[in-house]
Design an enzyme around this catalytic site. Structure first.
Site, PDB file in Angstrom:
ATOM      1  CE  LYS A  13    -105.204  46.056 -52.792  1.00  0.00           C
ATOM      2  NZ  LYS A  13    -104.098  46.671 -53.160  1.00  0.00           N
ATOM      3  NE  ARG A  85    -105.125  50.065 -58.341  1.00  0.00           N
ATOM      4  CZ  ARG A  85    -104.962  47.752 -58.335  1.00  0.00           C
ATOM      5  NH1 ARG A  85    -105.699  47.488 -58.056  1.00  0.00           N
ATOM      6  NH2 ARG A  85    -103.395  47.875 -58.307  1.00  0.00           N
ATOM      7  NE  ARG A 124     -97.054  40.436 -53.304  1.00  0.00           N
ATOM      8  CZ  ARG A 124     -98.091  41.279 -53.567  1.00  0.00           C
ATOM      9  NH1 ARG A 124     -99.950  41.458 -52.661  1.00  0.00           N
ATOM     10  NH2 ARG A 124     -98.139  42.761 -55.101  1.00  0.00           N
ATOM     11  NE  ARG A 156     -98.327  40.737 -58.537  1.00  0.00           N
ATOM     12  CZ  ARG A 156     -99.575  41.640 -58.088  1.00  0.00           C
ATOM     13  NH1 ARG A 156    -100.741  40.850 -56.820  1.00  0.00           N
ATOM     14  NH2 ARG A 156     -99.573  43.003 -58.373  1.00  0.00           N
ATOM     15  NE  ARG A 167     -98.019  47.003 -58.628  1.00  0.00           N
ATOM     16  CZ  ARG A 167     -98.132  45.962 -57.657  1.00  0.00           C
ATOM     17  NH1 ARG A 167     -96.806  45.060 -57.692  1.00  0.00           N
ATOM     18  NH2 ARG A 167     -98.653  45.412 -57.268  1.00  0.00           N
TER      19      ARG A 167
HETATM   20  P1  AMP Z   1    -103.182  44.361 -57.958  1.00  0.00           P
HETATM   21  O1  AMP Z   1    -103.008  42.983 -58.114  1.00  0.00           O
HETATM   22  O2  AMP Z   1    -104.896  44.868 -57.404  1.00  0.00           O
HETATM   23  O3  AMP Z   1    -102.285  45.104 -57.529  1.00  0.00           O
HETATM   24  O4  AMP Z   1    -103.706  45.147 -59.799  1.00  0.00           O
HETATM   25  C1  AMP Z   1    -102.100  44.498 -60.750  1.00  0.00           C
HETATM   26  C2  AMP Z   1    -102.128  45.233 -61.888  1.00  0.00           C
HETATM   27  O5  AMP Z   1    -103.576  45.453 -62.650  1.00  0.00           O
HETATM   28  C3  AMP Z   1    -102.588  46.975 -61.402  1.00  0.00           C
HETATM   29  O6  AMP Z   1    -100.660  47.325 -61.387  1.00  0.00           O
HETATM   30  C4  AMP Z   1    -103.180  47.021 -62.873  1.00  0.00           C
HETATM   31  O7  AMP Z   1    -101.717  47.488 -64.465  1.00  0.00           O
HETATM   32  C5  AMP Z   1    -104.072  46.053 -62.820  1.00  0.00           C
HETATM   33  N1  AMP Z   1    -104.864  46.696 -62.227  1.00  0.00           N
HETATM   34  C6  AMP Z   1    -106.220  46.313 -61.194  1.00  0.00           C
HETATM   35  N2  AMP Z   1    -107.315  46.624 -60.717  1.00  0.00           N
HETATM   36  C7  AMP Z   1    -107.147  47.937 -61.736  1.00  0.00           C
HETATM   37  C8  AMP Z   1    -107.693  48.562 -62.226  1.00  0.00           C
HETATM   38  N3  AMP Z   1    -109.588  49.078 -61.014  1.00  0.00           N
HETATM   39  N4  AMP Z   1    -107.795  50.123 -63.166  1.00  0.00           N
HETATM   40  C9  AMP Z   1    -106.631  49.947 -63.756  1.00  0.00           C
HETATM   41  N5  AMP Z   1    -105.274  48.753 -63.430  1.00  0.00           N
HETATM   42  C10 AMP Z   1    -105.970  47.964 -62.560  1.00  0.00           C
END
Ligand code: AMP
Length: 216
Positions: A13, A85, A124, A156, A167
């Site tokens: 993404k 989400r 990554r 990360r 996740r």
């Molecule tokens: P990402 O970078 O999109 O993989 O997001 C990393 C983490 O941020 C996720 O595992 C969640 O803990 C939190 N997060 C990101 N976007 C959301 C969202 N829209 N709703 C809830 N938690 C989020």
């Protein structure tokens, strides 16, 4: 015009978001990036991220609302990355957009299987400047440094295998209601995420161009 990128961890993404924004110039909101930035100031937020759990909808919506309402973001269109989400977030987003006479024009669902997601996420590496790399671009034994700022790359801390599993399962749990929601209003575009990144981008680009033409 406003778009959403949906997909599990490792779907690409972030990579696609960068290309889309470079090409079309809309405002990019990655809620994940925003929370990684804020977690320095909030232990509670850090806990959610480290455990792989979702941040509560109420906090997410507050952050998104602020971002959408920023003066210099008005009128440019948005690319939402990793948001919504949950179905609650999707509904709230529609309400916010509707109040501004806006709507979602397309939702790109970049799909990859669990095995592929794990494989990609394990490779990554990220830089504090935001750049992201795949370890395959480095020679064996080479120090993994950022091409942009020269800093040493790191993994990360939520890219650890068990957290990625968590996740992914949380993503899957919420996916079907989201698919239903966006299928109903005919905005959902399914994309096979195992294609190479250029092919994926071409598919997205074609759809965005189609959306732009339909507005003329
Ligand atoms: P990402 O970078 O999109 O993989 O997001 C990393 C983490 O941020 C996720 O595992 C969640 O803990 C939190 N997060 C990101 N976007 C959301 C969202 N829209 N709703 C809830 N938690 C989020």
């Amino acid at each position: 015009m406003n778009y959403i990128l949906l997909g599990p961890p490792g779907a690409g993404k972030g990579t696609q978001a960068k290309k889309i924004v470079e090409c079309f110039g809309m405002v990019h909101l990655s809620t994940g990036d925003a929370f990684r930035e804020f977690k320095k100031f909030s232990k509670v937020l850090d806990k959610f991220l480290l455990s792989g759990h979702l941040v509560p909808d109420k906090i997410v919506i507050t952050v998104v609302k602020k971002y959408i309402n920023k003066k210099d973001h008005i009128g440019r269109g948005f690319l939402f990355d990793g948001f919504p989400r949950t179905i609650q977030q999707a509904k709230e987003l529609d309400i916010i957009l509707k109040s501004k006479n806006l709507k979602i024009d397309a939702v790109f669902l970049i799909d990859i299987c669990f095995e592929e997601a794990i494989k990609r996420v394990m490779k990554r590496r990220v830089c504090k400047c935001g750049a992201s790399y795949n370890t395959e671009v480095f020679y064996q034994g080479e120090v993994e440094k950022c091409n942009v700022c020269g800093c040493r790359l790191i993994q990360r801390n939520d890219d650890e295998k068990d957290i990625v599993k968590k996740r992914f399962s949380i993503y899957e749990k919420h996916l079907n209601p989201l698919i239903e929601y966006y299928r109903k209003d005919r905005t959902l575009v399914n994309i096979n995420g195992s294609q190479n990144e250029e092919d994926i981008f071409e598919q997205i680009k074609k759809q965005i161009n189609r959306c732009c033409l339909s507005k003329l």
